[in-house]
Design a protein around this motif. Structure first.
Motif, PDB file in Angstrom:
ATOM      1  N   SER A 129     -44.413 -51.787   2.246  1.00 27.31           N
ATOM      2  CA  SER A 129     -43.661 -51.381   2.591  1.00 27.31           C
ATOM      3  C   SER A 129     -42.321 -52.671   2.856  1.00 27.31           C
ATOM      4  O   SER A 129     -41.850 -52.872   3.461  1.00 27.31           O
ATOM      5  CB  SER A 129     -44.335 -51.606   4.685  1.00 27.31           C
TER       6      SER A 129
ATOM      7  N   CYS B 113     -47.973 -44.966  -0.797  1.00 25.26           N
ATOM      8  CA  CYS B 113     -46.426 -45.739  -0.813  1.00 25.26           C
ATOM      9  C   CYS B 113     -45.962 -46.564  -1.614  1.00 25.26           C
ATOM     10  O   CYS B 113     -44.664 -46.285  -2.122  1.00 25.26           O
ATOM     11  CB  CYS B 113     -47.572 -47.085  -0.207  1.00 25.26           C
TER      12      CYS B 113
ATOM     13  N   PHE C  79     -38.382 -47.468   4.554  1.00 27.38           N
ATOM     14  CA  PHE C  79     -39.558 -48.548   5.138  1.00 27.38           C
ATOM     15  C   PHE C  79     -39.683 -47.815   6.133  1.00 27.38           C
ATOM     16  O   PHE C  79     -41.107 -48.336   6.164  1.00 27.38           O
ATOM     17  CB  PHE C  79     -39.238 -49.638   6.055  1.00 27.38           C
TER      18      PHE C  79
ATOM     19  N   VAL D 239     -42.386 -45.576   4.654  1.00 27.41           N
ATOM     20  CA  VAL D 239     -44.178 -46.220   3.383  1.00 27.41           C
ATOM     21  C   VAL D 239     -44.673 -46.610   4.608  1.00 27.41           C
ATOM     22  O   VAL D 239     -45.906 -46.543   4.433  1.00 27.41           O
ATOM     23  CB  VAL D 239     -43.364 -47.002   2.950  1.00 27.41           C
ATOM     24  N   MET D 240     -44.017 -47.462   5.486  1.00 28.54           N
ATOM     25  CA  MET D 240     -45.014 -47.581   6.152  1.00 28.54           C
ATOM     26  C   MET D 240     -46.160 -46.342   7.396  1.00 28.54           C
ATOM     27  O   MET D 240     -47.179 -46.573   7.212  1.00 28.54           O
ATOM     28  CB  MET D 240     -43.731 -48.319   8.126  1.00 28.54           C
TER      29      MET D 240
END
Length: 499
Positions: free
Chosen positions: A126, A50, A32, A35-36
């Motif tokens: 995300s 992403c 997470f 990806v963020m």
């Protein structure tokens, strides 16, 4: 504070020991964050990055899930001070969720309306990973506090996903309705948890003191608290009477998000019910509240309401929304029996249902992409123009109905067998009513599922000038799902022996 100091060392040791059994979730947290951060660094160009990182990360998480089977060879493990439970069943459900989530992450960009969103889909990936983390917690939660936190984490992610297309009025409306219903059910559940804590002084469902203390309370008050908690869980299961949000939200949400909501949270909610049922059933019996009868009534009403309402629908997504309610009622039959045979049957049924449901919604996206068809009547005459998609749609709908030789048929057969075996032992009128209702509503489901192939192949299009377009990725996905559903229908033991 000084009284807690002697216990700190033991609590820290428990946390560090629990991390060993929490590795897939630790990887999800790391995924997470990656990806963020990728989204923040690359901006609008981040969608492809992403997507690739999220999919690759989920493959690693799935591998970590499978490695956990070696940790439960000698039984189950309670971790983080009895907050979470790791056993063979929870690992199976987590693996199924991760596999389906990987499929849906690929599907996100294949829906043209969702892909056309002005701010891109990087944020959605995300949010989806955060949702998967919450789903893992739901699958393992056995403490009232962890149950509430897990459901809330999944709910917040779901609200964001439903309303993701902010430029679309229908999506925004669906998101608002979902938030309102979700907030109400969350408040009701939290009130029930607070009552149980006030009555027993514990949030641990396994604590012997909980039952002992609840016996000292008025049985109506204790039963009322249990019902309030079940309402919160029922919101995710979408059984009657907490199902009102489903049709509007499923219709208004982007189609890949509808596929996500109708499969992953439902599977996690069933896993949650299976985890807490061995602890809740004794509580119910102790206070004179028979949960078996309650779930039987809910199952019967849900099957009837979902299937008969679906017959009257013309919008494809709305029809599939009501049918998902009917499938929830049918799956509850296996929960009521609650033995090793019914657990395997339920896991198999949820897997094949989720696959078929994702396939059906993927093909709904396909026909929306190529022919702007949103309603069933819009499919008229498209069977010959798009033969592969139409044949796959027919196979998938056969599985959803539960007709031979599909996986849906074997799934329903396994559930019926599990219920019938228990019925032979105690001849319960409730089990008989469940089987009769399940058989009759399966026949009813044929009347609305058959509408789609009927319009595809047997009715002529009123508009012959539809441009011939294709969406190859969705065709490949639907073809694989249709093949797997036939394969599992013919050779169900190929997967059942692992569940």
């Amino acid at each position: 504070m000084h009284q807690l100091l002697p216990n700190i060392t033991g609590l820290l040791n428990d946390v560090f020991t629990g991390i060993t059994y929490f590795m897939p979730e630790a990887y999800l947290v790391l995924l997470f964050l990656v990806v963020m951060i990728t989204d923040l660094v690359f901006g609008k160009r981040a969608v492809a990055y992403c997507r690739a990182i999220a999919c690759a990360g989920l493959v690693i998480v799935l591998f970590k899930d499978l490695l956990q089977f070696g940790l439960v060879l000698n039984g189950w493990h309670l971790i983080f001070n009895h907050m979470l439970l790791l056993n063979r069943s929870s690992i199976c459900f987590k693996s199924i969720i991760d596999l389906l989530a990987l499929m849906l992450l690929l599907y996100f960009t294949w829906d043209k309306k969702l892909k056309a969103h002005s701010k891109g889909l990087a944020d959605l990936y995300s949010i989806a990973i955060a949702s998967v983390f919450g789903l893992h917690l739901m699958v393992m939660a056995v403490n009232l506090l962890s149950i509430y936190l897990a459901i809330e984490m999944v709910s917040i992610a779901s609200y964001l996903m439903v309303a993701y297309r902010t430029e679309n009025a229908l999506s925004t409306e669906a998101g608002l309705k979902y938030v309102l219903f979700g907030a109400a059910s969350s408040a009701i559940m939290l009130y029930g948890i607070s009552l149980l804590y006030g009555f027993s002084g514990s949030l641990d469902l396994q604590a012997p003191a909980m039952i002992a203390q609840l016996l000292k309370v008025n049985s109506f008050s204790a039963s009322f608290a249990v019902v309030l908690v079940l309402i919160g869980i029922g919101f995710k299961l979408s059984f009657v009477p907490v199902h009102f949000w489903v049709p509007d939200v499923y219709q208004g949400a982007p189609t890949p998000v509808t596929a996500w909501l109708s499969s992953l949270p439902k599977i996690a909610a069933f896993a949650l019910v299976l985890n807490i049922l061995p602890f809740v059933m004794p509580i119910g019996k102790a206070i004179g509240f028979d949960l078996t009868i309650v779930f039987a009534v809910i199952s019967i009403v849900t099957m009837i309401a979902g299937n008969f309402a679906a017959v009257m629908q013309n919008n494809v997504k709305r029809m599939l929304a009501y049918s998902s309610i009917g499938h929830t009622g049918f799956a509850l039959m296996a929960v009521i029996v609650h033995n090793p045979q019914s657990l395997s049957a339920l896991t198999y049924y949820l897997l094949v249902y989720a696959l078929a449901n994702i396939g059906a919604l993927a093909l709904a996206s396909y026909f929306s992409n190529v022919a702007d068809a949103e309603d069933i009547e819009g499919y008229k005459g498209l069977g010959l123009k798009y033969p592969i998609a139409s044949v796959c749609f027919t196979i998938i709908l056969i599985s959803l109905t539960g007709l031979p030789i599909s996986a849906g048929f074997t799934g329903k057969l396994f559930v019926f067998s599990a219920v019938y075996n228990i019925y032979q032992q105690d001849s319960s009128i409730w089990l008989a009513l469940l089987m009769i209702t399940g058989a009759l509503t399966t026949v009813v489901s044929l009347f609305y599922y058959i509408k789609i192939p009927l319009n595809l192949f047997l009715k002529r299009s009123e508009n012959q000038d539809i441009e011939y377009r294709k969406s190859y990725n969705l065709i490949v996905l639907a073809s694989i799902i249709a093949f797997v559903l036939i394969l599992l229908g013919v050779f169900p033991n190929s997967i059942l022996k692992y569940l």
